[in-house]
Design a protein around this motif. Sequence first.
Motif, PDB file in Angstrom:
ATOM      1  N   GLU A 187      14.189  -6.418   1.327  1.00 42.53           N
ATOM      2  CA  GLU A 187      14.073  -7.759   1.610  1.00 42.53           C
ATOM      3  C   GLU A 187      12.354  -8.475   1.434  1.00 42.53           C
ATOM      4  O   GLU A 187      12.242  -9.552   0.787  1.00 42.53           O
ATOM      5  CB  GLU A 187      14.518  -8.170   2.868  1.00 42.53           C
ATOM      6  N   LEU A 188      11.555  -7.533   2.155  1.00 45.93           N
ATOM      7  CA  LEU A 188      10.390  -8.027   1.774  1.00 45.93           C
ATOM      8  C   LEU A 188       9.707  -8.233   0.462  1.00 45.93           C
ATOM      9  O   LEU A 188       8.948  -8.812   0.059  1.00 45.93           O
ATOM     10  CB  LEU A 188       9.519  -7.118   2.804  1.00 45.93           C
ATOM     11  N   ILE A 189      10.183  -6.932  -0.341  1.00 41.27           N
ATOM     12  CA  ILE A 189       9.599  -6.926  -1.581  1.00 41.27           C
ATOM     13  C   ILE A 189      10.283  -8.091  -2.360  1.00 41.27           C
ATOM     14  O   ILE A 189       9.692  -8.752  -3.214  1.00 41.27           O
ATOM     15  CB  ILE A 189      10.084  -5.449  -2.287  1.00 41.27           C
TER      16      ILE A 189
ATOM     17  N   THR B  98      11.347 -10.895  -1.420  1.00 43.37           N
ATOM     18  CA  THR B  98      10.360 -12.170  -0.949  1.00 43.37           C
ATOM     19  C   THR B  98       9.146 -12.221  -1.880  1.00 43.37           C
ATOM     20  O   THR B  98       8.757 -13.291  -2.374  1.00 43.37           O
ATOM     21  CB  THR B  98      10.288 -12.276   0.519  1.00 43.37           C
ATOM     22  N   LEU B  99       8.291 -10.937  -1.644  1.00 45.40           N
ATOM     23  CA  LEU B  99       7.043 -10.884  -2.610  1.00 45.40           C
ATOM     24  C   LEU B  99       7.345 -11.364  -3.948  1.00 45.40           C
ATOM     25  O   LEU B  99       6.624 -12.170  -4.403  1.00 45.40           O
ATOM     26  CB  LEU B  99       6.458  -9.887  -2.188  1.00 45.40           C
ATOM     27  N   ASN B 100       8.453 -10.571  -4.601  1.00 39.51           N
ATOM     28  CA  ASN B 100       8.529 -10.722  -5.961  1.00 39.51           C
ATOM     29  C   ASN B 100       8.810 -12.216  -6.340  1.00 39.51           C
ATOM     30  O   ASN B 100       8.483 -12.584  -7.384  1.00 39.51           O
ATOM     31  CB  ASN B 100       9.386  -9.781  -6.314  1.00 39.51           C
ATOM     32  N   ALA B 101       9.443 -13.119  -5.505  1.00 40.19           N
ATOM     33  CA  ALA B 101       9.895 -14.262  -5.652  1.00 40.19           C
ATOM     34  C   ALA B 101       8.825 -15.221  -5.532  1.00 40.19           C
ATOM     35  O   ALA B 101       8.793 -16.358  -6.053  1.00 40.19           O
ATOM     36  CB  ALA B 101      11.086 -14.675  -5.023  1.00 40.19           C
ATOM     37  N   MET B 102       7.821 -14.942  -4.721  1.00 37.16           N
ATOM     38  CA  MET B 102       6.809 -15.928  -4.269  1.00 37.16           C
ATOM     39  C   MET B 102       5.843 -16.098  -5.303  1.00 37.16           C
ATOM     40  O   MET B 102       5.262 -17.071  -5.499  1.00 37.16           O
ATOM     41  CB  MET B 102       6.099 -15.263  -3.118  1.00 37.16           C
ATOM     42  N   PHE B 103       5.442 -15.041  -6.217  1.00 36.24           N
ATOM     43  CA  PHE B 103       4.553 -15.171  -7.088  1.00 36.24           C
ATOM     44  C   PHE B 103       4.974 -15.240  -8.370  1.00 36.24           C
ATOM     45  O   PHE B 103       6.117 -15.076  -8.922  1.00 36.24           O
ATOM     46  CB  PHE B 103       3.588 -13.609  -7.079  1.00 36.24           C
ATOM     47  N   ARG B 104       4.150 -15.435  -9.455  1.00 34.96           N
ATOM     48  CA  ARG B 104       4.219 -15.876 -10.699  1.00 34.96           C
ATOM     49  C   ARG B 104       5.152 -14.684 -11.584  1.00 34.96           C
ATOM     50  O   ARG B 104       5.821 -15.129 -12.683  1.00 34.96           O
ATOM     51  CB  ARG B 104       3.188 -16.379 -11.604  1.00 34.96           C
ATOM     52  N   ALA B 105       4.994 -13.700 -11.077  1.00 39.45           N
ATOM     53  CA  ALA B 105       5.641 -12.566 -11.656  1.00 39.45           C
ATOM     54  C   ALA B 105       5.907 -11.473 -10.716  1.00 39.45           C
ATOM     55  O   ALA B 105       5.216 -11.578  -9.492  1.00 39.45           O
ATOM     56  CB  ALA B 105       4.804 -11.877 -12.718  1.00 39.45           C
ATOM     57  N   PRO B 106       6.705 -10.519 -10.895  1.00 39.95           N
ATOM     58  CA  PRO B 106       7.175  -9.373  -9.702  1.00 39.95           C
ATOM     59  C   PRO B 106       5.654  -8.699  -9.301  1.00 39.95           C
ATOM     60  O   PRO B 106       4.859  -8.292 -10.275  1.00 39.95           O
ATOM     61  CB  PRO B 106       8.120  -8.515 -10.326  1.00 39.95           C
TER      62      PRO B 106
ATOM     63  N   ASP C   3       0.916  -1.128   0.018  1.00 42.56           N
ATOM     64  CA  ASP C   3      -0.088  -0.141   0.077  1.00 42.56           C
ATOM     65  C   ASP C   3       0.991   1.178   0.067  1.00 42.56           C
ATOM     66  O   ASP C   3       0.697   2.164  -0.660  1.00 42.56           O
ATOM     67  CB  ASP C   3      -0.839   0.151   1.448  1.00 42.56           C
ATOM     68  N   GLY C   4       1.814   1.168   0.705  1.00 36.28           N
ATOM     69  CA  GLY C   4       2.899   2.375   0.921  1.00 36.28           C
ATOM     70  C   GLY C   4       3.602   2.694  -0.420  1.00 36.28           C
ATOM     71  O   GLY C   4       3.582   3.700  -0.829  1.00 36.28           O
ATOM     72  N   ILE C   5       4.063   1.537  -0.941  1.00 38.51           N
ATOM     73  CA  ILE C   5       4.803   1.687  -2.419  1.00 38.51           C
ATOM     74  C   ILE C   5       3.788   2.495  -3.370  1.00 38.51           C
ATOM     75  O   ILE C   5       4.166   3.321  -3.836  1.00 38.51           O
ATOM     76  CB  ILE C   5       5.232   0.352  -3.006  1.00 38.51           C
ATOM     77  N   ASP C   6       2.447   1.948  -3.051  1.00 31.44           N
ATOM     78  CA  ASP C   6       1.621   2.452  -4.303  1.00 31.44           C
ATOM     79  C   ASP C   6       1.269   3.970  -4.054  1.00 31.44           C
ATOM     80  O   ASP C   6       1.059   4.785  -5.079  1.00 31.44           O
ATOM     81  CB  ASP C   6       0.326   1.623  -4.078  1.00 31.44           C
TER      82      ASP C   6
ATOM     83  N   VAL D 248       6.214  -5.672  -7.620  1.00 32.07           N
ATOM     84  CA  VAL D 248       6.711  -4.426  -7.526  1.00 32.07           C
ATOM     85  C   VAL D 248       7.960  -4.228  -8.744  1.00 32.07           C
ATOM     86  O   VAL D 248       8.512  -5.159  -8.667  1.00 32.07           O
ATOM     87  CB  VAL D 248       7.324  -4.042  -6.039  1.00 32.07           C
ATOM     88  N   ASP D 249       7.628  -3.270  -9.310  1.00 33.57           N
ATOM     89  CA  ASP D 249       8.734  -2.831 -10.378  1.00 33.57           C
ATOM     90  C   ASP D 249       9.278  -1.767 -10.012  1.00 33.57           C
ATOM     91  O   ASP D 249       8.784  -0.454  -9.665  1.00 33.57           O
ATOM     92  CB  ASP D 249       7.934  -2.582 -11.879  1.00 33.57           C
ATOM     93  N   SER D 250      10.838  -1.655  -9.724  1.00 34.18           N
ATOM     94  CA  SER D 250      11.456  -0.365  -9.393  1.00 34.18           C
ATOM     95  C   SER D 250      12.432  -0.161 -10.379  1.00 34.18           C
ATOM     96  O   SER D 250      12.908  -1.030 -11.080  1.00 34.18           O
ATOM     97  CB  SER D 250      12.100  -0.846  -7.892  1.00 34.18           C
TER      98      SER D 250
END
Length: 126
Positions: free
Chosen positions: A58-60, A62-70, A34-37, A72-74
């Motif tokens: 680190e949390l991002i 982990t999330l990016n690695a968990m799902f089929r695609a990222p 939410d904060g990134i958004d 968050v895009d940075s």
Amino acid sequence: MQLEPQRPSEPRLRIRIVFGDHETIGPGKADLLDGIDRCGSIAAAGREMGMSYKRAWELIGTLNAMFRAPLVDSTRGGPGGGGAVLTELGREVLAQYRAFEAEAAAGGAEHLAALRALLRDIPEGK
């Protein structure tokens, strides 16, 4: 003067969904998304939460690695500055998590109220 006993604040759920040993999504990760958004920056979102820059990344990761695609895009910082945005999948994951939270809270409201009624009164300041 004697103080009236204060009831604790309204109960709320804090839901963590566990997919595997190191694959979870919970209130912290959802708040970070939410904060990134809102901020357009992983670092700024982490700061808002009192989280270190390293921990937020680190949390991002982990999330990016968990799902089929990222989720968050940075882009890297530099003269024009960096930034981060939620991907379409990131928005979908966040929306699904928030919907799950809302449905669980609504479905369990009667039980939460019953549990709250069983709590001991705690005087203010204690």
